[in-house]
Scaffold this motif. Sequence first.
Motif, PDB file in Angstrom:
ATOM      1  N   TRP A  50      -1.224  -0.118  -3.005  1.00  0.00           N
ATOM      2  CA  TRP A  50      -1.056   0.090  -1.570  1.00  0.00           C
ATOM      3  C   TRP A  50      -2.350   0.608  -0.948  1.00  0.00           C
ATOM      4  O   TRP A  50      -2.732   0.206   0.151  1.00  0.00           O
ATOM      5  CB  TRP A  50       0.084   1.071  -1.288  1.00  0.00           C
ATOM      6  CG  TRP A  50       1.432   0.511  -1.583  1.00  0.00           C
ATOM      7  CD1 TRP A  50       2.214   0.790  -2.665  1.00  0.00           C
ATOM      8  CD2 TRP A  50       2.159  -0.439  -0.819  1.00  0.00           C
ATOM      9  NE1 TRP A  50       3.381   0.072  -2.608  1.00  0.00           N
ATOM     10  CE2 TRP A  50       3.380  -0.685  -1.480  1.00  0.00           C
ATOM     11  CE3 TRP A  50       1.908  -1.107   0.364  1.00  0.00           C
ATOM     12  CZ2 TRP A  50       4.333  -1.567  -1.000  1.00  0.00           C
ATOM     13  CZ3 TRP A  50       2.859  -1.986   0.847  1.00  0.00           C
ATOM     14  CH2 TRP A  50       4.050  -2.210   0.171  1.00  0.00           C
ATOM     15  N   LEU A  51      -3.036   1.507  -1.646  1.00  0.00           N
ATOM     16  CA  LEU A  51      -4.290   2.064  -1.125  1.00  0.00           C
ATOM     17  C   LEU A  51      -5.364   0.986  -1.007  1.00  0.00           C
ATOM     18  O   LEU A  51      -6.050   0.890   0.018  1.00  0.00           O
ATOM     19  CB  LEU A  51      -4.775   3.207  -2.021  1.00  0.00           C
ATOM     20  CG  LEU A  51      -6.089   3.862  -1.608  1.00  0.00           C
ATOM     21  CD1 LEU A  51      -5.940   4.534  -0.247  1.00  0.00           C
ATOM     22  CD2 LEU A  51      -6.532   4.862  -2.655  1.00  0.00           C
ATOM     23  N   VAL A  52      -5.501   0.162  -2.037  1.00  0.00           N
ATOM     24  CA  VAL A  52      -6.505  -0.906  -2.002  1.00  0.00           C
ATOM     25  C   VAL A  52      -6.204  -1.886  -0.871  1.00  0.00           C
ATOM     26  O   VAL A  52      -7.104  -2.288  -0.124  1.00  0.00           O
ATOM     27  CB  VAL A  52      -6.572  -1.633  -3.364  1.00  0.00           C
ATOM     28  CG1 VAL A  52      -7.364  -2.923  -3.256  1.00  0.00           C
ATOM     29  CG2 VAL A  52      -7.182  -0.722  -4.415  1.00  0.00           C
ATOM     30  N   GLU A  53      -4.931  -2.267  -0.710  1.00  0.00           N
ATOM     31  CA  GLU A  53      -4.578  -3.174   0.380  1.00  0.00           C
ATOM     32  C   GLU A  53      -4.852  -2.551   1.745  1.00  0.00           C
ATOM     33  O   GLU A  53      -5.303  -3.231   2.663  1.00  0.00           O
ATOM     34  CB  GLU A  53      -3.110  -3.589   0.271  1.00  0.00           C
ATOM     35  CG  GLU A  53      -2.864  -4.573  -0.840  1.00  0.00           C
ATOM     36  CD  GLU A  53      -1.435  -5.065  -0.870  1.00  0.00           C
ATOM     37  OE1 GLU A  53      -0.658  -4.732   0.049  1.00  0.00           O
ATOM     38  OE2 GLU A  53      -1.106  -5.788  -1.812  1.00  0.00           O
ATOM     39  N   ALA A  54      -4.585  -1.260   1.882  1.00  0.00           N
ATOM     40  CA  ALA A  54      -4.842  -0.583   3.158  1.00  0.00           C
ATOM     41  C   ALA A  54      -6.336  -0.606   3.477  1.00  0.00           C
ATOM     42  O   ALA A  54      -6.734  -0.864   4.615  1.00  0.00           O
ATOM     43  CB  ALA A  54      -4.332   0.849   3.114  1.00  0.00           C
TER      44      ALA A  54
END
Length: 121
Positions: A50-54
Motif C-alpha cells: 500500500w505504501l509503495v502504491e501510494a
Amino acid sequence: MIDFRCWYCSKRYVVPERRIGERFDCACKNLLRVPKRNDGNCRVKKAADWLVEAVVYGGGGAFLGLGLGLLILSHWRPLVGLLDGWVFVAGLAAVGFLAGLFGGERGVNWVGRRIRDRENR
C-alpha cells in the motif's frame, strides 16, 4: 468453480465458488485470497504494498497535476497574479496527488486523459 494462479509462484488452484474471498497460504508460503472470477487477482496486499502504491501513484498524479498547472499558468499568466498562479499550480498538484493516492492507477489515468484532452483542443 474458480480457476486462478498464485500471484507469486503461478501454482494453479481450482476452488468452489463458495470459497470466494477466503484467505489461505499457498505452497510457496504467501497469503492468497480466492478471487471473485476466474484468473482474478488473488494477491493479498501488505502494508508495504500500500505504501509503495501510494508513493508511486500519488507521486505520478502530483507530477501530472503539476504539469497541467504549469501548462495552464503559461497560457493565462496575464490573467492571474504571480502568487495566485503558483497557488493554482500547487492546488492542481495536490489534486493530482490525491487522485493518484485514492484512485490508484485509475486516478492517474484520469488526470492524464484530462491533460491529453486539453492538448488536443
